[in-house]
Write a protein that holds these residues in place. Structure first.
Motif, short mmCIF file in Angstrom:
data_model
loop_
_atom_site.label_atom_id
_atom_site.label_comp_id
_atom_site.label_asym_id
_atom_site.label_seq_id
_atom_site.Cartn_x
_atom_site.Cartn_y
_atom_site.Cartn_z
N ALA A 303 0.83 -1.21 0.00
CA ALA A 303 0.00 0.00 0.00
C ALA A 303 0.86 1.25 0.00
CB ALA A 303 -0.91 -0.01 1.22
N ALA A 304 1.97 1.20 0.76
CA ALA A 304 2.85 2.37 0.79
C ALA A 304 3.50 2.61 -0.57
CB ALA A 304 3.92 2.18 1.86
N ASP A 354 5.46 16.02 0.03
CA ASP A 354 5.38 15.56 1.43
C ASP A 354 6.73 15.53 2.14
OD1 ASP A 354 6.61 13.45 0.22
OD2 ASP A 354 5.03 11.99 0.65
N SER A 355 7.74 16.20 1.57
CA SER A 355 9.08 16.30 2.20
C SER A 355 9.71 14.93 2.46
CB SER A 355 8.99 17.08 3.52
OG SER A 355 8.49 18.38 3.31
N GLY A 356 9.46 13.95 1.62
CA GLY A 356 10.08 12.63 1.77
C GLY A 356 9.33 11.68 2.68
N TRP A 360 10.08 7.42 3.17
CA TRP A 360 10.45 6.79 4.43
C TRP A 360 9.34 5.88 4.95
CZ3 TRP A 360 15.26 6.49 5.24
CH2 TRP A 360 16.11 7.53 4.87
N SER A 361 8.11 6.19 4.60
CA SER A 361 7.01 5.29 4.97
C SER A 361 7.15 3.96 4.25
CB SER A 361 5.66 5.94 4.64
OG SER A 361 5.45 7.11 5.40
N GLU A 366 8.47 -1.78 4.51
CA GLU A 366 9.23 -2.93 4.02
C GLU A 366 10.07 -3.55 5.14
OE1 GLU A 366 11.39 -1.19 0.84
OE2 GLU A 366 9.81 -1.53 -0.66
N GLN A 367 10.61 -2.74 6.04
CA GLN A 367 11.36 -3.27 7.17
C GLN A 367 10.46 -4.07 8.11
OE1 GLN A 367 13.06 0.36 8.63
NE2 GLN A 367 14.88 0.20 7.34
#
Length: 468
Positions: A303-304, A354-356, A360-361, A366-367
């Motif tokens: 989804a991300a 969204d400034s990155g 990072w989401s 994934e982590q």
């Protein structure tokens, strides 16, 4: 003269270990009469234990969350009501001469109005509004569906955690139940050993007074009597701890020591390690929970990755707004000073920058998926080792039980021979008493072996998800 050889310190170690772990109990409960089998104790615990009740509430909560996520697909209707009071409603309007035109009057034109006019108007101080709004999402790029899937997986996780809690409770209750049974049986043997040793102490004191034994022999017997008294006290208190733990788990009264009707299992079922590993994997609630967590994390990562910018979300909004300068239904002329309007809107929301945060989401999701996969793989790899250890423990305890049975039979036969020899006056009374102590010690070791086999079987059942 034979000395004492009774290592009684090891008899109550298992019961003390159970009590030390499980005796986190509340105020002391009252004893209740009647029989209590281990099956009854487990059933009451699963019904009444706080941890099981919390697990059932978690399942209910996750079910409610799933229904809330499913409801996001359907429209929502809201109603807002307001009443306003305006403090300054006086208004002045100027109308210049001729502002409304002219009337021909040959040869002149008459202006309307013929001269400047000033109007002073007092508007109403109150305004009442009512707005009903219907909102319906039209297209969300799968966000609602993903939310429903996540809620459904969360419910699966809570159900698996409830099964794991119930599985742990079965193991704990069986261990503490048979700890109480072991304490009861051991207490009876220790009481008899204490009585027999008291006879030996009395005989040695008499012999010491007659000068046939040394004071060292008397002190040796007295020390053994004190050790047996300490072991008897320890056993009795451990039994009380175990029965109080049963009351804690079942949320009932403390069962009477004689009311524990279940006995140790003496037979071992056929154990096939490959089959047991399959049973452990297929029935493991922990594995089911980890598998659901893995699917949940993988879905969140997908989804991300799919949540890209410049993908608008569309929604429909229909609003019916009505307002009145009078209180509706309470003032006579409210309908003459009311009006309404209908607004139909189709809106969209687009993420531009969204400034990155999105990048990072995606990394974080994934982590999480990698962590979940690693945990599941570790559990599946380690299941064979857990089954191997549990099966090995059962087989070792079964072999120990077989040895203890042979030793107990030998000690009992030696005691019977000693009785005959004592009646024929070929051995002393102390030697006959020592043979009795040997038979009692062998019986105590046999009871301990039965208890340890029961514990090993309980651990194996816990490992294979109660599939035995």
């Amino acid at each position: 003269m034979r000395g004492f050889d009774m290592p009684m310190r090891t008899i109550m170690k298992p019961t003390l270990a159970v009590a030390a772990v499980l005796m986190l109990v509340l105020p002391v409960s009252v004893s209740v009469a009647g029989e209590l089998s281990v099956e009854d104790a487990v059933e009451r615990t699963l019904r009444n234990a706080d941890s099981a009740r919390r697990g059932r509430l978690e399942v209910q909560r996750s079910t409610s969350a799933l229904r809330a996520a499913q409801a996001e697909r359907f429209p929502s209707v809201s109603l807002s009501l307001s009443g306003s009071y305006l403090t300054d409603t006086d208004r002045t309007f100027d109308l210049e001469a001729g502002a409304l035109g002219t009337i021909p009057d040959d040869p002149e034109l008459i202006p309307i109005p013929p001269e400047d006019v000033e109007f002073d108007i007092a508007l109403p101080n109150t305004v009442y509004r009512a707005t009903a709004t219907l909102e319906q999402p039209l297209f969300t790029w799968g966000q609602i569906s993903r939310g429903i899937d996540a809620a459904r997986l969360d419910r699966e996780i809570r159900r698996a955690e409830l099964r794991e809690t119930e599985q742990d409770l079965r193991r704990d209750v069986r261990e503490v139940y048979f700890g109480a049974v072991f304490a009861r049986e051991a207490e009876q043997l220790l009481a008899e050993m204490h009585r027999v040793t008291g006879d030996i102490v009395a005989d040695r004191r008499l012999n010491y007074a007659e000068g046939t034994v040394t004071r060292e022999a008397v002190l040796e017997a007295e020390a053994q009597l004190a050790e047996l008294h300490a072991a008897l006290t320890e056993t009795r208190e451990s039994g009380e701890d175990a029965r109080e733990a049963l009351a804690f788990y079942t949320r009932g009264g403390r069962p009477e020591i004689g009311g524990l009707s279940s006995s140790f299992r003496a037979s071992v079922p056929t154990l096939s390690e490959p089959e047991l590993v399959e049973l452990a994997l297929s029935g493991s609630p922990r594995r089911d929970a980890l598998a659901a967590q893995r699917r949940q994390a993988e879905a969140a990562a997908a989804a991300a990755r799919g949540d890209r910018p410049l993908l608008p979300q569309l929604g429909l909004e229909i609003s019916l707004e009505g307002y009145s300068e009078r209180v509706p239904y309470l003032e006579d002329d409210w309908r003459d000073r009311s009006d309404y309007t209908v607004i139909i809107s189709i809106g969209s929301e687009i993420s531009l920058f969204d400034s990155g945060r999105r990048r990072w989401s995606i990394t974080e999701a994934e982590q999480r998926a990698s962590i979940a996969r690693t945990g599941l793989e570790e559990l599946e790899r380690g299941m064979g080792l857990e089954v191997r250890r549990a099966v090995g423990g059962v087989r070792r305890e079964a072999a120990t039980l077989e040895r203890r049975e042979a030793e107990a039979a030998f000690a009992e036969e030696r005691y019977r021979n000693a009785q005959v020899a004592y009646q024929n006056e070929t051995i002393t009374r102390e030697e006959e008493r020592l043979a009795r102590l040997g038979a009692l010690e062998a019986e105590a070791a046999l009871i301990e072996a039965r208890y340890e086999l029961e514990r090993a079987l309980t651990r194996l059942e816990h490992t294979v998800a109660d599939a035995l």
